[in-house]
Each structure stands twice: as C-alpha cells, then as structure tokens.
Design an enzyme around this catalytic site. Structure first.
Site, PDB file in Angstrom:
ATOM      1  N   LYS A  89       0.894  -1.139   0.130  1.00 13.44           N
ATOM      2  CA  LYS A  89       0.133  -0.092   0.036  1.00 13.44           C
ATOM      3  C   LYS A  89       0.847   1.345   0.017  1.00 13.44           C
ATOM      4  CE  LYS A  89      -1.896   2.637   2.935  1.00 13.44           C
ATOM      5  NZ  LYS A  89      -1.514   3.966   2.234  1.00 13.44           N
ATOM      6  N   GLY A 113       7.299   4.921   7.845  1.00 12.12           N
ATOM      7  CA  GLY A 113       6.401   6.045   7.899  1.00 12.12           C
ATOM      8  C   GLY A 113       6.649   7.032   9.388  1.00 12.12           C
ATOM      9  N   SER A 114       5.688   7.414   9.797  1.00 15.95           N
ATOM     10  CA  SER A 114       5.969   8.228  10.986  1.00 15.95           C
ATOM     11  C   SER A 114       5.912   7.434  12.190  1.00 15.95           C
ATOM     12  CB  SER A 114       4.827   9.450  11.083  1.00 15.95           C
ATOM     13  OG  SER A 114       3.626   8.884  11.054  1.00 15.95           O
ATOM     14  N   GLY A 167       3.496   4.211  13.235  1.00 15.80           N
ATOM     15  CA  GLY A 167       4.284   2.997  13.459  1.00 15.80           C
ATOM     16  C   GLY A 167       3.813   2.286  14.944  1.00 15.80           C
ATOM     17  N   GLU A 200      10.422   1.316  10.200  1.00 13.75           N
ATOM     18  CA  GLU A 200      11.326   2.323   9.608  1.00 13.75           C
ATOM     19  C   GLU A 200      10.671   3.569   9.991  1.00 13.75           C
ATOM     20  OE1 GLU A 200      14.302   2.011   8.758  1.00 13.75           O
ATOM     21  OE2 GLU A 200      14.647  -0.164   8.428  1.00 13.75           O
ATOM     22  N   CYS A 240      13.871  10.921   5.570  1.00 11.17           N
ATOM     23  CA  CYS A 240      14.040  10.650   7.093  1.00 11.17           C
ATOM     24  C   CYS A 240      15.322  10.773   7.715  1.00 11.17           C
ATOM     25  CB  CYS A 240      13.473   8.981   7.334  1.00 11.17           C
ATOM     26  SG  CYS A 240      14.801   8.055   6.089  1.00 11.17           S
ATOM     27  N   GLU A 282      10.503  15.787  14.699  1.00  8.63           N
ATOM     28  CA  GLU A 282      10.833  15.783  13.096  1.00  8.63           C
ATOM     29  C   GLU A 282       9.974  16.919  12.487  1.00  8.63           C
ATOM     30  OE1 GLU A 282       9.579  12.389  11.065  1.00  8.63           O
ATOM     31  OE2 GLU A 282      11.399  12.042  10.035  1.00  8.63           O
TER      32      GLU A 282
END
Ligand code: NAD
Length: 494
Positions: free
Chosen positions: A189, A241-242, A246, A264, A298, A396
C-alpha cells in the site's frame, strides 16, 4: 547509469491509474470510495478517482497472495527466482524512468533525480537481491544427544508493506526485493499522496516472470493501511512512515495475529562538526542532507552541532548556501530543476506551523516563509540556538528546516546529539580518525556517517534505534526479517 536510462517522451497518463493491481491485473475496487490528487507545484488536479480499498478489496488481495504463495511461486527454484530478478532489472532500465516521471506529478520529486538517483538506486537494489535467492542456507547440529538438528530459514508467507509519501518507488522495491528473494509474496500500500508510480510499476513483475499474486498494490489512506495491519492472514508487515503511525501498526499487529512487524520511522539526525573537519566537505553534506526532497527525508541532517572555534565561519557559509538554494527551486517536471515543492498543501501547512511557533523558541536566521505564492514550496530555513524543549528542536519537521547549535567539547556535543528519542542517523565530521571512531561508538543511532551523513548502503543494515524503528532493512539483515527459522529434529535411534 545504464545507457538506455535517459529521460523519455513517452509520458504515462496518470488518469489510467484509478484501479487496484490484484492478481496480475488492474481491477476496479469493490469499494466505491475514491479521492483526488493534485500536483504540488500549482495545485492542479492530476487524478480524480484513486480508489480507497476497503475490507473486501483487502481480503481479495490476501486470497490471491495465499494462492500464489502456496501455488506457482512455491515451485520456483532459487535460480528461477534470480532469473526473474534479472529480467526485472532490464525492464526497470527500460521502463522505470517514465514511471518515475509520472510519479513526480504528485510527489513533487524533481524528475532530474529520476535517471541518476532513483533508477540507479532501485535497479541496484533488485540486482543486489537477485544474488541472494540461493544463499538462504541453514544450520546443522550433530546427533550428540541422539537427534540431528536441521535449521531451515523459511519464507513467512503473505507479507504487506505500507509506504510513506517521500520515497514511493524506492520503498516499494526495498521491501519487495528481499521479501521475494526469500520466497514470500507481498501486498503493497503506497502512501495515499504518492500511489501512481507503485501502481504503474507493478505489472513489471509479471513481465519479468513472477507469477500473478506475488506482488499486488492496493491504494487508500490510513484506513486501508489499518485493514492490512489488523488482517488475520497477513503474517508480516513492513512499515515505513511516521512514529505515530508506526505505534498504531505495532498495536494493531499485537491485537490481531501477532504478525511480525518491521518499523522504519522518523529521525532528527545530528551532524557534529569538529574544528579540524574539512569544512567544505561538511558544508556540502549537511546542506544536501537537509535540502534533498525539500527536507522530506527520514535521514535529513536537521540538527547541526558546530564546535565554537569554527562556529562563526561555518554558520556564515552554511547560511549563505541555504539562502542561495532558493535559486534551485523550480518546476519538478522540468529536467533542469534541482529542488521541488513539498508533497502537498497539508505538509506545507504543517511545516509552516512549526516554523511559526519556532520563531519564539529560537533565532530564525534564514528563510521561514513559503516560497512563491502558488505551489507548496518552502524556503530553506535555519534556526540558531533553540530552547531545549522547543518543538522545532525535539520533533521531526520533515521540511527544509535545520537547527544549529554550538559546542565546546566532544562530551557536550555527544550529550546534545543523543538527547532525543530518535536514533536513525548521525554524522561526525573530523580529520581525527581516533575521535571519529570513538564518537561513532557513542552516537546512539542505527547508522553513523564519518565525514558524510544522510547516506545509506544497500549492503549494510539500515534502521533506527530508540523510537526511530524496530528491525533493519537493506543487506542480509532485511532477508532475515522475511524468514522464520524452522528446526527439524531427526531421531537417529529409530
Ligand atoms: P505516515 O505515517 O503519515 O504514513 C505512512 C503510511 O502509513 C501511509 O501509507 C499511510 O496511509 C499509512 N497509514 C496511516 N495511518 C495508518 C494506520 N492507522 N494504519 C496503517 N497504516 C496507516 O508517514 P508519511 O507522512 O507518509 O511519511 C513521512 C514519515 O516517514 C516521516 O516520519 C519519515 O521520517 C518517515 N520515513 C522513514 C524512513 C525510514 O527508512 N526510517 C524512510 C522514509 C520516511
């Protein structure tokens, strides 16, 4: 670069990609829900009707994946899998560039990066994993207790990947290649913001000889991702993703079938510049590391720590180069453009909001505003000396925004660099190799660059410590996370 990888004129029409890719075919989603996507350079509509896959679509994908896993794909020898990978490399050399160019319509990633960086990165990833299919060796322990022990590393089965918006095709292949090299099947996805390239690239797998159902692509936002995360028949989920998402995925996996999860996640990567560093090299790496993809990276070097004795000189040149970078902005679909927009208006708004709040928490010395009045462009932005608890310093940002602080001693620099819940990447810039190695041991991150930063190697594990992730991608380490050991005990006395 492969010879045939120049930019092509045979542009793909994004409006054709309004279907799911299931069992080797583009099919209409059973769910009637759709959404539209805009080009971030000028907010014009690119496609009106991307499907939002629902439970029936996800179940269909899982059904096809199970059939492929137990059926034709399980009959492939390792070398037959390698042959598929090698044919895929040739197809990527010939066909990926126009796909990357179409993907740029919603990602805003400059197409100038397509042939040089993106295609090379992706084809090399597939080529690298092509060589691993027949190296899934196991173990043997002798029958000193009357039983021979054989250990096999077996594929997990139906895997899913949920990808972020900022590296749509790279994450597609980085997850698919090790999953397939070890004999798994995968449902991907892509991010709802950047699904076009993944949809367009998926038929290349069947063209290369992979059976239908081995790779499938479904589209939709977080709600579709959640269906994958909580599905009872998906056995492994690889997520990029964020941090917030996660965490939700880890919970959904635990609540459903305890599927294996690789995460990740985000970063707040520090770069430490010591007084004996090659300053020009340090400037080049740290600036590139915050401007590439307009900071939507990232491993962006978003915190820069400079030793006090060189701080004035470094900061003066750093700010000069960040100010000049404005000249590199342009139309991402123009092959001469180096810097593009943020992915969409909501991402721009998010970053602008953080920058606005940051004005009272640190000294803004460069940028801070939207660039131009149409499109989602953000000026390169630099803050000095933030408060310790400033949002721009702790969280972030995921935009072209960096923070600079000065330090006196190595100990002080390390304390500041490690004072974060993130731990993805760090960089240390010094000519003193003893210091470089000492500092690399003390930096609390999954990857440390010495005289470089924001870099990955296909051969070496990549991933985060602390809340930047769980597990590793790249190299042999990724393969381990797509297999399960099985122990076979043989009774020698029977
Ligand atoms: P995001 O977390 O918003 O979305 C990522 C994906 O998760 C999307 O496909 C989204 O649809 C899906 N999703 C959202 N909610 C979900 C849910 N409840 N269940 C399942 N799936 C859900 O991240 P983003 O904004 O697309 O990407 C930016 C983030 O990704 C940054 O934090 C960045 O650091 C990180 N990132 C990390 C790496 C890495 O390798 N560590 C690489 C690239 C990006």
């Amino acid at each position: 670069m492969p010879e045939n990888a120049e930019i092509r004129n045979d542009a793909l029409d994004p409006r054709n990609y309004n279907k799911l890719y299931l069992n080797g075919q583009y099919v209409k989603a059973q769910s009637k829900d759709t959404y539209s996507l805009k080009n971030p350079k000028n907010n014009t509509t690119v496609i009106e009707d991307i499907p939002i896959a629902g439970p029936a679509d996800v179940d269909a994908a899982v059904g096809y994946a199970e059939e492929a896993f137990r059926g034709p794909w399980s009959q492939f020898t390792a070398l037959q899998r390698t042959e598929c990978f090698l044919r895929l490399v040739t197809l990527l050399d010939n066909e990926l560039t126009p796909i990357l160019e179409m993907d740029s319509l919603t990602s805003g990633i400059p197409i100038s990066l397509a042939p040089i960086r993106e295609l090379n990165y992706i084809r090399n990833c597939v080529l690298y994993y092509a060589g691993w299919t027949d190296k899934q060796k196991g173990d043997y322990y002798p029958a000193d207790d009357g039983f021979v022990k054989l250990i096999r590393h077996e594929p997990i089965g139906v895997c899913a990947a949920i990808n972020p918006f900022n590296a749509p095709l790279a994450t597609f292949f980085l997850k698919a290649a090790p999953a397939l090299a070890t004999g798994n099947v995968m449902i991907l996805k892509p991010s709802e913001k950047t699904p076009l390239g993944s949809l367009a690239a998926s038929p290349l797998f069947e063209k290369a000889g992979f059976p239908p159902g081995v790779i499938q692509v479904i589209t939709g936002p977080g709600s579709t991702g959640a269906l994958l995360a909580e599905h009872m028949k998906i056995r492994k989920l690889s997520f990029t993703g964020s941090l917030g998402t996660g965490r939700l995925i880890q919970v959904a996996a635990a609540r459903s079938n305890l599927k294996r999860v690789t995460l990740e996640l985000g970063g707040k990567s520090p770069a430490l510049i010591f007084e004996d560093a090659n300053l020009d090299n340090a400037l080049t790496w740290t600036i590139n590391a915050i401007l590439t993809r307009s900071g939507q990276l990232c491993v962006a070097a978003s915190r820069v720590y400079v030793q006090r004795s060189i701080a004035d000189q470094f900061i003066k040149e750093y700010t000069r180069r960040m100010e000049l970078a404005i000249n590199d902005f342009g139309d991402p679909q123009d092959p001469t453009t180096k810097l593009g927009p943020m992915v969409d208006a909501s991402q721009l708004e998010r970053v602008m909001g953080m920058v606005e709040r940051g004005r009272s928490e640190a000294e803004l010395i460069v940028g801070g505003l939207q660039f131009g009045d149409t499109g989602c462009y953000m000026q390169p932005t630099v803050f000095l000396n933030p408060k310790d608890d400033a949002e721009i310093y702790r969280n972030e940002i995921f935009g072209p925004v960096s923070i600079i602080k000065t330090f006196d001693t190595e100990e002080e620099a390390l304390k500041m660099a490690n004072n974060t819940e993130f731990g993805l990447m760090s960089g240390v810039f010094t000519r003193d190799i003893t210091r470089a190695l000492r500092v690399s041991s003390s930096l609390d991150s999954g990857v440390v660059g010495i005289n470089c930063v924001s870099l990955q190697s296909l051969q070496a594990p990549f991933g985060g410590r602390k809340q930047s992730g769980v597990g590793r991608e790249f190299g042999e380490y990724a393969l381990r996370l797509f297999t399960e050991p099985k122990t076979v005990l043989i009774n020698m006395g029977a």
